[in-house]
Design a protein around this motif. Structure first.
Motif, short mmCIF file in Angstrom:
data_model
loop_
_atom_site.label_atom_id
_atom_site.label_comp_id
_atom_site.label_asym_id
_atom_site.label_seq_id
_atom_site.Cartn_x
_atom_site.Cartn_y
_atom_site.Cartn_z
N VAL A 66 47.07 15.80 57.98
CA VAL A 66 46.66 17.20 57.80
C VAL A 66 45.28 17.38 58.40
O VAL A 66 44.49 16.43 58.50
CB VAL A 66 46.65 17.61 56.30
N ASN A 67 44.98 18.57 58.82
CA ASN A 67 43.67 18.89 59.36
C ASN A 67 42.91 19.71 58.34
O ASN A 67 43.43 20.68 57.79
CB ASN A 67 43.79 19.66 60.68
N SER A 77 40.86 15.30 60.92
CA SER A 77 42.19 14.81 60.60
C SER A 77 42.11 13.92 59.35
O SER A 77 41.23 13.08 59.22
CB SER A 77 42.75 14.02 61.78
#
Length: 96
Positions: A66-67, A77
């Protein structure tokens, strides 16, 4: 032969690992299994982790990438392991 498992891991270790992960309240990983869903079959899920860790057959699943936003406006990240993998990692951490 006194043991049937390759690696002697006390069952209490998986319970302690689970308690630590539960206290951290982490998000679901790539398998989308949340902590509350994991707890619906808690005994079976913890046994499965213990069995695989003790027999040496544990293989970590993929992680969810996920960012998350950074203060400067960029993105960072972050990899989120599954609940099961977090418990397995915590077991290793507690051994060291």
């Amino acid at each position: 032969m006194t043991s049937t498992k390759s690696f002697d891991k006390p069952k209490q270790l998986v319970w302690r690992g689970y308690q630590r992960v539960r206290a951290n309240k982490g998000a679901a990983g790539i398998d989308r299994v949340s902590l509350s869903t994991f707890e619906q079959n808690l005994k079976g899920n913890l046994y499965e982790i213990w069995n695989r860790m003790s027999s040496g057959s544990y293989m970590p699943p993929a992680v969810l990438q996920v960012n998350i936003p950074k203060k400067d406006g960029g993105m960072r990240s972050l990899d989120e392991p599954t609940v099961s993998d977090r418990i397995a990692q915590m077991m290793v951490k507690l051994l060291n």
